[in-house]
Design an enzyme around this catalytic site. Structure first.
Site, short mmCIF file in Angstrom:
data_model
loop_
_atom_site.label_atom_id
_atom_site.label_comp_id
_atom_site.label_asym_id
_atom_site.label_seq_id
_atom_site.Cartn_x
_atom_site.Cartn_y
_atom_site.Cartn_z
N TYR A 175 -2.26 -9.17 16.06
CA TYR A 175 -2.18 -8.17 14.97
C TYR A 175 -3.27 -7.12 15.14
CZ TYR A 175 -3.00 -5.95 10.49
OH TYR A 175 -3.24 -5.01 9.53
N ASN A 234 12.53 -0.90 6.48
CA ASN A 234 13.65 -1.81 6.77
C ASN A 234 13.72 -2.97 5.78
OD1 ASN A 234 11.59 -3.48 7.57
ND2 ASN A 234 12.21 -3.66 9.71
N SER A 280 -7.11 -0.78 10.49
CA SER A 280 -7.72 -1.89 9.76
C SER A 280 -9.15 -2.09 10.23
CB SER A 280 -6.91 -3.15 10.04
OG SER A 280 -7.61 -4.28 9.62
N ALA A 281 -9.98 -2.58 9.33
CA ALA A 281 -11.36 -2.94 9.68
C ALA A 281 -11.40 -4.01 10.75
CB ALA A 281 -12.08 -3.44 8.43
N ASN A 333 -10.59 -4.36 2.46
CA ASN A 333 -9.69 -5.38 1.89
C ASN A 333 -8.99 -4.85 0.63
OD1 ASN A 333 -11.45 -6.83 3.78
ND2 ASN A 333 -10.48 -8.66 2.97
N TYR A 353 -8.71 0.45 6.85
CA TYR A 353 -8.84 -0.12 5.51
C TYR A 353 -9.71 -1.35 5.55
CZ TYR A 353 -4.11 2.01 5.27
OH TYR A 353 -3.01 2.81 5.37
N ILE A 378 0.85 -1.21 0.00
CA ILE A 378 0.00 0.00 0.00
C ILE A 378 0.88 1.25 0.00
CG2 ILE A 378 -1.92 1.18 1.14
CD1 ILE A 378 -2.55 -1.55 2.52
N LYS A 425 -3.31 -2.76 16.17
CA LYS A 425 -3.97 -1.65 15.47
C LYS A 425 -4.85 -0.87 16.45
CE LYS A 425 -2.10 -2.35 11.56
NZ LYS A 425 -1.08 -1.41 11.09
N ARG A 471 -16.67 -9.70 1.62
CA ARG A 471 -15.75 -8.65 2.06
C ARG A 471 -15.92 -7.42 1.18
NH1 ARG A 471 -15.57 -11.90 5.41
NH2 ARG A 471 -13.81 -12.92 6.40
P1 NAD Z 1 3.50 -4.62 3.36
O1 NAD Z 1 4.09 -5.70 4.20
O2 NAD Z 1 3.49 -4.80 1.89
O3 NAD Z 1 4.22 -3.23 3.69
C1 NAD Z 1 4.71 -2.92 4.96
C2 NAD Z 1 6.10 -2.32 4.79
O4 NAD Z 1 6.61 -1.95 6.06
C3 NAD Z 1 7.11 -3.32 4.20
O5 NAD Z 1 7.80 -2.71 3.11
C4 NAD Z 1 8.06 -3.63 5.35
O6 NAD Z 1 9.38 -3.88 4.89
C5 NAD Z 1 7.96 -2.36 6.18
N1 NAD Z 1 8.21 -2.53 7.63
C6 NAD Z 1 7.61 -3.39 8.49
N2 NAD Z 1 8.08 -3.20 9.73
C7 NAD Z 1 8.99 -2.18 9.67
C8 NAD Z 1 9.80 -1.52 10.62
N3 NAD Z 1 9.80 -1.85 11.91
N4 NAD Z 1 10.60 -0.52 10.17
C9 NAD Z 1 10.63 -0.15 8.88
N5 NAD Z 1 9.89 -0.75 7.94
C10 NAD Z 1 9.07 -1.76 8.33
O7 NAD Z 1 2.01 -4.39 3.92
P2 NAD Z 1 0.82 -3.51 3.32
O8 NAD Z 1 -0.24 -4.44 2.85
O9 NAD Z 1 1.34 -2.49 2.39
O10 NAD Z 1 0.27 -2.84 4.66
C11 NAD Z 1 0.66 -1.53 5.05
C12 NAD Z 1 -0.03 -1.20 6.36
O11 NAD Z 1 -1.44 -1.30 6.20
C13 NAD Z 1 0.34 -2.14 7.51
O12 NAD Z 1 0.46 -1.39 8.70
C14 NAD Z 1 -0.86 -3.08 7.58
O13 NAD Z 1 -1.03 -3.60 8.86
C15 NAD Z 1 -1.99 -2.14 7.19
N6 NAD Z 1 -3.16 -2.85 6.64
C16 NAD Z 1 -3.00 -3.69 5.57
C17 NAD Z 1 -4.10 -4.38 5.08
C18 NAD Z 1 -3.95 -5.35 3.93
O14 NAD Z 1 -4.84 -6.20 3.76
N7 NAD Z 1 -2.89 -5.27 3.11
C19 NAD Z 1 -5.37 -4.19 5.64
C20 NAD Z 1 -5.50 -3.30 6.71
C21 NAD Z 1 -4.38 -2.62 7.21
N1 UFG Z 2 -10.64 -16.91 1.31
C1 UFG Z 2 -10.80 -18.14 0.68
N2 UFG Z 2 -9.69 -18.78 0.24
C2 UFG Z 2 -8.43 -18.29 0.40
C3 UFG Z 2 -8.27 -17.04 1.05
C4 UFG Z 2 -9.40 -16.39 1.51
O1 UFG Z 2 -11.92 -18.62 0.52
O2 UFG Z 2 -7.46 -18.94 -0.01
C5 UFG Z 2 -11.84 -16.18 1.76
C6 UFG Z 2 -11.89 -15.92 3.27
O3 UFG Z 2 -12.50 -17.02 3.93
C7 UFG Z 2 -12.71 -14.64 3.33
C8 UFG Z 2 -12.32 -13.90 2.04
O4 UFG Z 2 -11.79 -14.89 1.17
O5 UFG Z 2 -14.08 -14.94 3.26
C9 UFG Z 2 -11.26 -12.81 2.25
O6 UFG Z 2 -10.14 -13.37 2.95
P1 UFG Z 2 -8.75 -12.60 3.07
O7 UFG Z 2 -7.81 -13.53 3.77
O8 UFG Z 2 -8.33 -12.09 1.72
O9 UFG Z 2 -9.09 -11.32 3.94
P2 UFG Z 2 -9.68 -11.18 5.41
O10 UFG Z 2 -10.95 -10.39 5.31
O11 UFG Z 2 -9.75 -12.47 6.11
O12 UFG Z 2 -8.57 -10.30 6.16
C10 UFG Z 2 -7.86 -9.20 5.53
C11 UFG Z 2 -6.50 -9.07 6.21
C12 UFG Z 2 -6.71 -8.67 7.65
C13 UFG Z 2 -7.50 -7.38 7.71
C14 UFG Z 2 -8.82 -7.54 6.96
C15 UFG Z 2 -9.53 -6.20 6.88
O13 UFG Z 2 -5.79 -10.31 6.13
O14 UFG Z 2 -5.47 -8.44 8.26
O15 UFG Z 2 -8.57 -8.00 5.63
O16 UFG Z 2 -8.70 -5.22 6.36
F1 UFG Z 2 -7.77 -7.07 8.99
#
Ligand code: NAD
Ligand code: UFG
Length: 331
Positions: free
Chosen positions: A148, A32, A124-125, A178, A176, A12, A152, A230
């Site tokens: 986790y 990092n 996160s949601a 999904n 956020y 993101i 948040k 979702r």
């Molecule tokens: P990502 O893992 O792709 O990106 C996270 C980045 O942070 C990575 O580049 C990693 O190297 C860096 N990082 C982690 N710990 C660090 C530290 N201590 N110091 C410096 N860099 C560090 O993940 P993303 O999907 O881009 O998520 C970004 C943020 O959004 C996260 O905080 C995650 O929890 C939050 N979020 C993600 C989702 C999702 O589904 N992707 C949903 C809700 C919230």
């Molecule tokens: N699913 C499958 N097969 C798979 C993976 C997922 O059927 O191989 C289903 C899950 O059961 C769920 C839906 O697809 O019904 C979405 O699953 P994801 O794992 O993609 O996402 P989640 O909603 O479980 O969780 C994600 C992140 C969480 C975050 C949440 C809201 O993993 O960290 O979205 O942002 F909190």
């Protein structure tokens, strides 16, 4: 304006760097590289034709963080850096609390020390737990079932308390839903390590032939077709949401859901992917995944009302862009 983007080399964060640079902000990335790649930042530069500054540091390291604040006139921070694997957080709680909560405290402290008043946080949601849908910002947060999610919720509380004690500090807590998809160039996108946990990267890897078939976790939920629902949001819509949140940031704490407000089931997403890309995604129905809830999606009206932001890209665009990235991606 100079924005410090922690975790900017990740999924993101990198898309948000593109949106920030395109909106005219200067970007300093601190990452990092534990789950990001420097190569991604080169692609961000290539896409925008703009430069950015990169520091390979851990943002729990207050000396390293302070060095950045002392070298640059920072106007705001967007804090993405974090660990995000729910299952791993259950096995390694200390690692998660340390990384995700300490980083928030270190960065907030540096902001107070250097007089930086704008802070945007990746929440996160998941903080809504098992509330009734749609999730709305005024709901009480329910305990999440894993460390986790707790990191948040704790970071949100810490930032809220800091604002109470320092009224000039402005914080935006972005919850956020999904995030899926990729930049439409196909140059940057989501590239998880190992076998993906999340649905969309699993689907794209099945489509590519890297994985044999998708396991659909349960078809007996009380949803449109029995599979989990979702609120999928295109990562570029999410990225643009950060720019808007930053532009509108005023004193106090502001909480926004960043979602579309639309629920999509697993099978609806698979069908949309097949339709968007003309590729079959073999799947089988298996047991429910422990800890999953049937359905959640956002009430996205507050971001629209207060920020004028709504998600523009539909599920077909999410599937098309996710596939364009996966097709071209070489590990
Ligand atoms: P990502 O893992 O792709 O990106 C996270 C980045 O942070 C990575 O580049 C990693 O190297 C860096 N990082 C982690 N710990 C660090 C530290 N201590 N110091 C410096 N860099 C560090 O993940 P993303 O999907 O881009 O998520 C970004 C943020 O959004 C996260 O905080 C995650 O929890 C939050 N979020 C993600 C989702 C999702 O589904 N992707 C949903 C809700 C919230
Ligand atoms: N699913 C499958 N097969 C798979 C993976 C997922 O059927 O191989 C289903 C899950 O059961 C769920 C839906 O697809 O019904 C979405 O699953 P994801 O794992 O993609 O996402 P989640 O909603 O479980 O969780 C994600 C992140 C969480 C975050 C949440 C809201 O993993 O960290 O979205 O942002 F909190």
């Amino acid at each position: 304006m100079n924005i410090l983007v922690t975790g900017g080399a990740g999924y993101i964060g990198s898309h948000t760097c593109v949106a920030l640079l395109e909106a005219g902000y200067s970007v300093i990335v601190a990452d990092n590289l534990c789950n990001g790649k420097e190569e991604t930042l080169n692609k961000v530069k290539q896409l925008t034709n703009k430069d950015l500054t990169f520091y390979e540091i851990d943002v729990t390291d207050d000396i390293a963080v302070n060095t950045i604040f002392s070298k640059h006139e920072i106007d705001g921070v967007i804090h993405f850096a974090g660990l995000k694997a729910v299952g791993e957080s259950v096995e390694r709680p200390l690692t998660y609390y340390n990384n995700n909560v300490v980083s928030t405290m270190v960065l907030a402290k540096a902001c107070l020390t250097y007089g930086v008043n704008r802070f945007v946080f990746s929440s996160s949601a998941t903080v809504y737990g098992d509330n009734k849908v749609p999730f709305i910002e005024t709901m009480d947060l329910l305990p999440t079932t894993n460390p986790y999610g707790e990191t948040k919720a704790m970071s949100e509380r810490i930032l809220t308390d800091i604002v109470k004690a320092n009224p000039a500090f402005s914080v935006s807590l972005l919850r956020y839903f999904n995030p899926v998809g990729a930049h439409e160039s196909g140059l940057i996108g989501e590239a998880p390590n190992g076998i993906p946990n999340n649905l969309m990267p699993y689907v794209t890897q099945v489509a590519k032939g890297k994985l044999e078939k998708l396991s659909v976790f349960g078809n007996d939920y009380p949803t449109v077709d029995g599979t989990g629902v979702r609120d999928y949001i295109h990562v570029m819509d999410l990225a643009e949401g950060h720019v808007v949140a930053l532009d509108h940031l005023t004193e106090g704490v502001h909480v926004y859901n960043l979602g579309t407000g639309q629920g999509t089931s697993v099978l609806e997403l698979v069908n949309a992917f097949e339709e968007a890309n003309g590729i079959k995604v073999p799947y089988e129905i298996v047991e429910r995944r422990p800890g999953d809830i049937a359905s959640f999606y956002a009430d996205a009206s507050k971001a629209k009302r207060e920020l004028g932001w709504t998600a523009k890209r539909d599920v077909i665009a999410m599937c098309r862009d996710a596939w364009r990235f996966e097709k071209n991606y070489m590990e």
